[in-house]
Design an enzyme around this catalytic site. Structure first.
Site, PDB file in Angstrom:
ATOM      1  N   HIS A   1      -1.630   5.150   9.489  1.00 64.05           N
ATOM      2  CA  HIS A   1      -0.246   5.595   9.661  1.00 64.05           C
ATOM      3  C   HIS A   1      -0.189   6.952  10.357  1.00 64.05           C
ATOM      4  O   HIS A   1       0.434   7.896   9.865  1.00 64.05           O
ATOM      5  CB  HIS A   1       0.449   5.690   8.306  1.00 64.05           C
TER       6      HIS A   1
ATOM      7  N   HIS B   1       0.824  -1.218   0.000  1.00 63.18           N
ATOM      8  CA  HIS B   1       0.000   0.000   0.000  1.00 63.18           C
ATOM      9  C   HIS B   1       0.863   1.275   0.000  1.00 63.18           C
ATOM     10  O   HIS B   1       0.454   2.303   0.530  1.00 63.18           O
ATOM     11  CB  HIS B   1      -0.992  -0.025   1.165  1.00 63.18           C
TER      12      HIS B   1
HETATM   13  C1  DHB Z   1       6.232   3.685   2.306  1.00 66.10           C
HETATM   14  C2  DHB Z   1       5.668   2.406   2.386  1.00 66.10           C
HETATM   15  C3  DHB Z   1       4.579   2.154   3.215  1.00 66.10           C
HETATM   16  O1  DHB Z   1       3.989   0.934   3.376  1.00 66.10           O
HETATM   17  C4  DHB Z   1       4.045   3.162   3.951  1.00 66.10           C
HETATM   18  O2  DHB Z   1       2.956   2.897   4.686  1.00 66.10           O
HETATM   19  C5  DHB Z   1       4.604   4.440   3.888  1.00 66.10           C
HETATM   20  C6  DHB Z   1       5.686   4.685   3.070  1.00 66.10           C
HETATM   21  C7  DHB Z   1       7.374   3.994   1.416  1.00 66.10           C
HETATM   22  O3  DHB Z   1       8.047   3.089   0.936  1.00 66.10           O
HETATM   23  O4  DHB Z   1       7.599   5.174   1.117  1.00 66.10           O
HETATM   24 FE    FE Z   2       2.374   1.188   5.432  1.00 68.61          FE
END
Ligand code: DHB
Ligand code: FE
Length: 283
Positions: free
Chosen positions: A59, A12
């Site tokens: 997040h 994601h």
């Molecule tokens: C990234 C990947 C993730 O799964 C996330 O939640 C936030 C950032 C990344 O690789 O930038």
């Molecule tokens: Fe993530």
């Protein structure tokens, strides 16, 4: 009873959405990543699911570190995509499957999983990006969603084994849902990445490929692995992969891997998907 159509695991990564917003879908940098999703998109579009149960982590966008639910469930009629700093997202709101979600709330509590029940919830890239990867950019989403949020941000984070058990409970809830709705279960997060600390930038393509290859036919070692080993193997944020175990635990012991795809790196992340169907399927 409702039908479990398929299980899908996918990354994601937020830059996927940013790439779509900027019209980069067909550029040489991004086309190999997006093209790998096309067969799964086509398969799901042909099967016409009614509901997507999306397991993801917030997040720090809907919940901040002052209050982090270990497990939360959306029961709303509608969910709005969060602007995470690049401007309002050019995607429609998500329609909720509130009736199934309330049924799932009952099943969870009866099964000794006690979620924070959310009548209002905005959803970040953890849900937005998988929906865009599976359904593209429709004027309206073709499925209703049920968000299940798992804390993978602030310790203590739940164990992989608990995620598997939640998947088993979800399966029972689907089988006890007296409609003919078709349900796709989407586990999201990963693959390997670490965005912080001494190992910032760490990815592990060999482990990612093993995960993609094994999560369908041979998931036991991943189900049984300690959370600390997820962090060691996949990075601190790669440990989001435990949310795929909810999807896998929801499915039969024997599944068919219909499609899989791996690409690294996308942003700072090993990225990819698997699409699984129960080996003995009714349709
Ligand atoms: C990234 C990947 C993730 O799964 C996330 O939640 C936030 C950032 C990344 O690789 O930038
Ligand atoms: Fe993530």
């Amino acid at each position: 009873m409702a039908e479990l159509l398929a299980g899908l695991g996918t990354s994601h990564v937020p830059s996927i959405a940013a790439a779509l917003d900027k019209g980069l879908r067909h550029t040489p940098e991004w086309a190999p990543f997006f093209d790998g999703y096309t067969p799964a998109q086509d398969w799901i579009a042909a099967k016409k699911p009614d509901i997507a149960v999306v397991i993801f982590n917030d997040h720090g966008n809907a919940f901040f570190l002052d209050r982090v639910p270990t497990l939360a469930l959306g029961v709303a009629e509608e969910y709005h995509p969060i602007d995470e700093g690049w401007g309002p997202r050019p995607i429609p709101p998500f329609r909720g499957a509130a009736d199934f979600a309330w049924h799932l709330a009952d099943c969870m509590v009866e099964g000794h999983f006690d979620p924070l029940i959310c009548r209002e919830l905005d959803v970040d890239h953890g849900l937005q990006v998988p929906m865009e990867l599976v359904f593209g950019r429709p004027a309206a989403w073709p499925v209703k969603v049920v968000p299940i949020l798992i804390n993978t941000i602030q310790y203590p984070v739940p164990t992989p084994q608990r995620m598997w058990e939640l998947g088993k409970l979800l399966r029972k809830a689907i089988e006890n849902w007296p409609t003919d709705e078709k349900i796709v279960v989407m586990g999201t997060g990963g693959l390997s990445h670490q965005l912080q600390g001494a190992r910032a930038g760490f990815i592990n393509p060999a482990a990612d490929r093993a995960w993609i290859d094994e999560i369908g036919p041979a998931p036991d070692r991943w189900r049984d692995m300690a959370l600390t080993d997820y962090v060691e193997t996949f990075g601190s944020e790669g440990a989001e992969l435990i949310m795929w175990l909810v999807m896998r635990g929801c499915m039969d012991a024997r599944v068919k891997t219909l499609h899989s795809h791996y690409f690294a790196p996308a942003s700072m992340t090993g990225a990819g998907m698997v699409l699984l169907e129960n080996a003995v399927c009714s349709s």
